[in-house]
Design an enzyme around this catalytic site. Sequence first.
Site, short mmCIF file in Angstrom:
data_model
loop_
_atom_site.label_atom_id
_atom_site.label_comp_id
_atom_site.label_asym_id
_atom_site.label_seq_id
_atom_site.Cartn_x
_atom_site.Cartn_y
_atom_site.Cartn_z
N CYS A 67 20.58 -29.04 -30.06
CA CYS A 67 20.83 -27.61 -29.94
C CYS A 67 20.56 -27.11 -28.53
O CYS A 67 20.79 -25.95 -28.21
CB CYS A 67 19.98 -26.82 -30.92
SG CYS A 67 20.36 -27.21 -32.61
N CYS A 91 16.04 -18.01 -29.42
CA CYS A 91 15.02 -18.61 -28.55
C CYS A 91 13.64 -18.03 -28.85
O CYS A 91 12.63 -18.74 -28.78
CB CYS A 91 15.35 -18.36 -27.08
SG CYS A 91 16.89 -19.11 -26.56
#
Lengths: 391, 140
Positions: free
Chosen positions: B33, B102
Amino acid sequence: MATKVYMDYAATTPVKKEVLDSMIPYYTEKYGNPSSVYSLGRESRKTIDESREKIANILGANPKEIYFTSGGSEADNWAIKAVAMANKDKGNHIITSKIEHHAVLHTCEYLEKHGFEVTYLDVDEYGMVDLEQLKKSITDKTILISIMFANNEIGTIQPIKEIGQIAREKGVYFHTDAVQAVGNVKIDVNELNIDMMSMSAHKIYGPKGIGALYIKKGVKIDPHIHGGAQERKRRAGTENVAGIVGFAKAMELAYENLEEHISKLTKLRDKLINDVKNKIDYVRLNGHPEKRLPGNASFCIEFIEGEALLLNLDMAGIAASSGSACTSGSLDPSHVLMAIGLPHEIAHGSLRLTLGDFTTEKDVDYVVEKLVEIVDRLRQMSPLYEKVKGV
Amino acid sequence: MYSEKVMDHFTNPRNVGEIKNADGIGEVGNPKCGDIMKMYLKIEDGVITDVKFKTFGCGAAIATSSMATELVKGKTIEEALKVTNKRVAEELGGLPSAKLHCSLLAEQAIKAALLDYAKKNNIEIEELKDFDPNEDPHHH
């Protein structure tokens, strides 16, 4: 920080002074509509005709085969959709590759929703299409092959002449997106067996918003924009006269100095590639080692992520690009890096540096120096690098 | 696209590195990812006395890691567990929507490190009962 070193010429280029100078009168004094009968209009018409002829001559085409568009994406859309529509009685199959520009890929996907079938050819680790796979993919329903001339991300140049030859033998039209190749490769459309070719001015030091589609005489294709009689009734709308003039001037300049341009860029590019490979470990070059655009250096730098790299380069005044997920706006890295078989984790660390006519050796040295520092800094905080280093 | 605060934490990340003999280590995300965060905690009497991180990822991933370490340093375990992804993003002056995952990764890295601490010391942390550090935040 202001940009000190521009290394993203594949994204766009500055307009050269001679190009801009050639355009300005067509905004100010010579503004006539080319379709008007009075002399001011006729002058614009004449200029368009002359520009068309200049471009056609460079490409070995007939001026009647050059159709101006707003740029490369429009030319791609036109070629693919309008050939599909005009030939749907003959067949519904299109062949393209997995590494095309989105202007081709998304157009093909659109056509798939409307009953067309599309084969997306694989490429090898260097980004080359396989001619045998191409031959095998052609059926009696195939109406079009669209393969890009040179790839925008990794710079690989395809065997265009051979692809064109295969298409011709099978009676299938061949379109190529040559946006990156124009101005970097000598192109004779007849010699290369090309039926349609997309071009854009802003990649060759011309203005944005102008490009062209070469359509070989006899190709069955629908008009693209319906309206007035401009562009032989195939692409209506008042012409972008100044843009056309600038495009022709940019083409002239590019092809007058082609040999010099290629040898200068190749030398700088090879220096950049060698320096990066010698000074940074765990780096790979993407694309074909030889059959690549003279100004393209595409890397994958392991254990770091492309966007973080670009932000740091930007802070050092360097403009570059990446195919990492975080820069593509999705969670996947670029389709081109996936197609050449890179694992996700490596593709995330991609960096594209593209050189152009204003790049100097000093620029290359500066970029390498900064890149070494930045990569080291990012790797110091990367848990992946620590594993490899066994720290 | 990033706030000044994000750029500040990206350019000068706080608490980068690792802690030898850390009391808790958490690693979340996966290289596929494009982001991995590894968080190290030093814990004394239920208080996080030191914290370090290493992150492979984009600008937002590095900035959120940095901010998360600042938010938990000197705090008790209970206080650290209240550091949510929302809080990390807010403290950074917001994140572009595509980068919100994030901040979730930062929250998870803290939790993963605390879970590791709890396991090593045979402590049960009620809040982490259902926490799975291997769960991929991208697919929520």
